[in-house]
Design a protein around this motif. Structure first.
Motif, mmCIF file in Angstrom:
data_model
loop_
_atom_site.group_PDB
_atom_site.id
_atom_site.type_symbol
_atom_site.label_atom_id
_atom_site.label_comp_id
_atom_site.label_asym_id
_atom_site.label_seq_id
_atom_site.Cartn_x
_atom_site.Cartn_y
_atom_site.Cartn_z
ATOM 1 N N VAL A 299 136.920 23.484 73.039
ATOM 2 C CA VAL A 299 135.675 22.741 73.242
ATOM 3 C C VAL A 299 135.184 22.489 71.610
ATOM 4 N N GLY A 300 135.290 23.479 70.932
ATOM 5 C CA GLY A 300 134.842 23.407 69.565
ATOM 6 C C GLY A 300 135.532 22.099 68.801
ATOM 7 N N CYS A 301 136.951 22.073 68.927
ATOM 8 C CA CYS A 301 137.755 21.176 68.200
ATOM 9 C C CYS A 301 137.310 19.628 68.959
ATOM 10 N N VAL A 302 137.079 19.667 70.179
ATOM 11 C CA VAL A 302 136.923 18.239 70.828
ATOM 12 C C VAL A 302 135.455 17.802 70.126
ATOM 13 N N LEU A 303 134.447 18.699 70.065
ATOM 14 C CA LEU A 303 133.111 18.534 69.431
ATOM 15 C C LEU A 303 133.471 17.870 68.053
ATOM 16 N N LEU A 304 133.902 18.602 67.221
ATOM 17 C CA LEU A 304 134.249 18.290 65.893
ATOM 18 C C LEU A 304 134.911 17.193 65.608
ATOM 19 N N SER A 305 135.709 16.381 66.488
ATOM 20 C CA SER A 305 136.431 15.265 66.407
ATOM 21 C C SER A 305 135.642 13.996 66.497
ATOM 22 N N GLY A 306 134.264 14.161 66.963
ATOM 23 C CA GLY A 306 133.441 13.095 67.121
ATOM 24 C C GLY A 306 132.930 12.745 65.570
ATOM 25 N N SER A 307 132.838 11.335 65.192
ATOM 26 C CA SER A 307 132.671 10.886 63.984
ATOM 27 C C SER A 307 131.263 11.109 63.401
ATOM 28 N N THR A 308 130.144 11.086 64.372
ATOM 29 C CA THR A 308 128.894 11.561 64.067
ATOM 30 C C THR A 308 128.314 12.562 65.078
ATOM 31 N N LEU A 309 127.726 13.502 64.613
ATOM 32 C CA LEU A 309 127.302 14.575 65.537
ATOM 33 C C LEU A 309 125.957 15.216 65.058
ATOM 34 N N ALA A 384 145.405 21.404 66.847
ATOM 35 C CA ALA A 384 144.829 22.933 67.354
ATOM 36 C C ALA A 384 144.428 22.869 68.775
ATOM 37 N N ILE A 385 143.994 21.729 69.431
ATOM 38 C CA ILE A 385 143.717 21.685 70.874
ATOM 39 C C ILE A 385 144.842 22.002 71.701
ATOM 40 N N GLY A 386 146.289 21.247 71.220
ATOM 41 C CA GLY A 386 147.265 21.530 71.811
ATOM 42 C C GLY A 386 147.970 23.111 71.872
ATOM 43 N N ALA A 387 147.831 23.730 70.568
ATOM 44 C CA ALA A 387 148.286 24.792 70.328
ATOM 45 C C ALA A 387 147.647 25.949 71.280
ATOM 46 N N LEU A 388 146.208 25.753 71.008
ATOM 47 C CA LEU A 388 145.446 26.552 71.873
ATOM 48 C C LEU A 388 145.678 26.736 73.400
#
Length: 405
Positions: A299-309, A384-388
């Motif tokens: 979930v953290g990776c998905v959130l950090l993938s956003g362009s502006t947060l 990272a998402i895939g490996a996790l």
């Protein structure tokens, strides 16, 4: 219930000494300092992001080459003496690194030497000592032991960040050297194994030390290799996210002071993850508890993938990463003891340590290289998402632990 928590009333001094040692040790303050020092070292010496991130590989290499030896010595002779000597050597090594001249290869060599010097200040040593005193509440006890590194995760970004801003990168190493030296005091006063108290330090008598698998028996078990493989993947991904979080945020135009404060939030989440995981694995099926917490960085990776947060979403992402980081370091010793016993705990933990830190050492420089090539971390986060996902699915299928009698 009174009996179970009586373990804490009788053995709290051992637990506190181990927690202090873990926080001041090479996998405590030292690891959390890496993300804080990436930008200052790059600015001072002109090193690339990948070059500075590569220090994690050499730090980890020291863990990997020494872990089986440390496990052997811990099982045979106990952990007290080696912990005290290693804390002293780690302190001297940290002071020595302040004399580095700016050559990246000299820096790598210094970090490798530091890692070897502090090889007996890793969780392998502290958790073995604590595990001999706790049975019914072992998960919680190990979680509390490793909150020492969580406290380091809170303090290091704030304190070292301030010291670096006020002086330079060398001040960070001086402060960590002082912390390692001071940790010798509680360790020398209170850190003993059950069955190796001062009066019979060379004669183990606790029956819990004689229960479990031998190394050869564990190596023949598919469960051991699933365990090791899952933590190779998970350790590499979570470590990379922790090390690159501050640079990731500053690259997104967040002020460095704000990014460091968010890293401190991650350190607080590490403590919560350690204690909560320890509490839950004593009560529920350990692989399911592990899978729940170790999936959080996805979930953290998905959130950090956003362009502006918005800031609050970045804080949520950091918290999820911190919760998993707290859980993983707690789960490795707990699952080693629970699934394989204490008979060869040091040796088996040492081998799992090799796999875990192989991931920790290999993946962060890859994250740095991806940034250098693409100017962002998007591809690294997808990887990272895939490996996790693979690592979490593997650990969820460990099955029920055996009962040792």
């Amino acid at each position: 219930m009174e009996n179970e928590y009586g373990e804490f009333r009788s053995n709290w001094k051992v637990l506190i000494a181990a927690a202090v040692g873990a926080g001041a040790g090479v996998t405590g303050a030292m690891v959390y300092s890496l993300g804080i020092l990436i930008n200052p070292l790059s600015d001072t010496f002109g090193w690339s992001r990948a070059e500075v991130s590569g220090v994690k590989t050499f730090l980890t290499l020291g863990f990997v080459v020494t872990a089986p030896f440390v496990g052997y010595v811990a099982d045979k002779y106990g952990v007290r003496k080696i912990a005290l000597v290693s804390l002293g050597m780690l302190s001297l090594a940290m002071l020595g690194i302040t004399q580095m001249n700016g050559n990246i290869f000299v820096y790598y060599a210094c970090i490798f030497a530091l890692s070897v010097a502090g090889c007996c200040t890793t969780p392998l040593v502290w958790t073995r000592g604590v595990a001999t005193w706790f049975v019914e509440k072992r998960g919680l006890a190990l979680g509390l032991t490793l909150t020492g590194t969580g406290v380091a995760g809170i303090l290091v970004p704030i304190v070292l960040g301030s010291m670096v801003d006020k002086y330079d990168w060398r001040a960070a190493y001086v402060l960590m050297a002082v912390a390692a030296a001071l940790a010798i005091i509680p360790a020398s006063l209170f850190f003993f194994e059950n069955g190796r108290q001062p009066e019979n330090v060379d004669k183990p008598v606790s029956p819990t030390l004689q229960l479990g698998f031998t190394v050869s028996e564990a190596f023949k078990s598919l469960r051991f290799w699933k365990f090791a493989f899952s933590f190779l993947l998970i350790g590499g991904m979570i470590s990379s996210l922790m090390i690159h979080l501050v640079p990731m945020l500053t690259d997104a135009n967040m002020p460095r002071s704000m990014a460091i404060r968010i890293a401190g939030v991650m350190g607080a989440a590490v403590i919560v993850g350690r204690v909560t995981t320890g509490f839950l694995v004593d009560r529920y099926h350990p692989p399911y508890v592990a899978a729940f917490f170790l999936a959080m960085p996805i979930v953290g990776c998905v959130l950090l993938s956003g362009s502006t947060l918005p800031i609050w979403l970045v804080v949520v992402a950091a918290m999820f990463i911190g919760l998993a980081a707290g859980s993983e370091v707690d789960l490795v010793p707990y699952l080693t003891a629970r699934y394989f016993g204490l008979k060869a705990y040091g040796k088996l933990y040492g081998w799992v340590f090799v796999f875990f830190y192989a991931g920790v050492g290999i993946v962060p420089p890859i994250f740095g290289r991806v940034f250098d090539i693409n100017g962002n971390y998007d591809i690294a986060l997808q990887f990272a998402i895939g490996a996790l996902v693979i690592g979490v699915a593997t650990i969820a299928t460990l099955g029920h632990p055996p009962k040792f009698s």
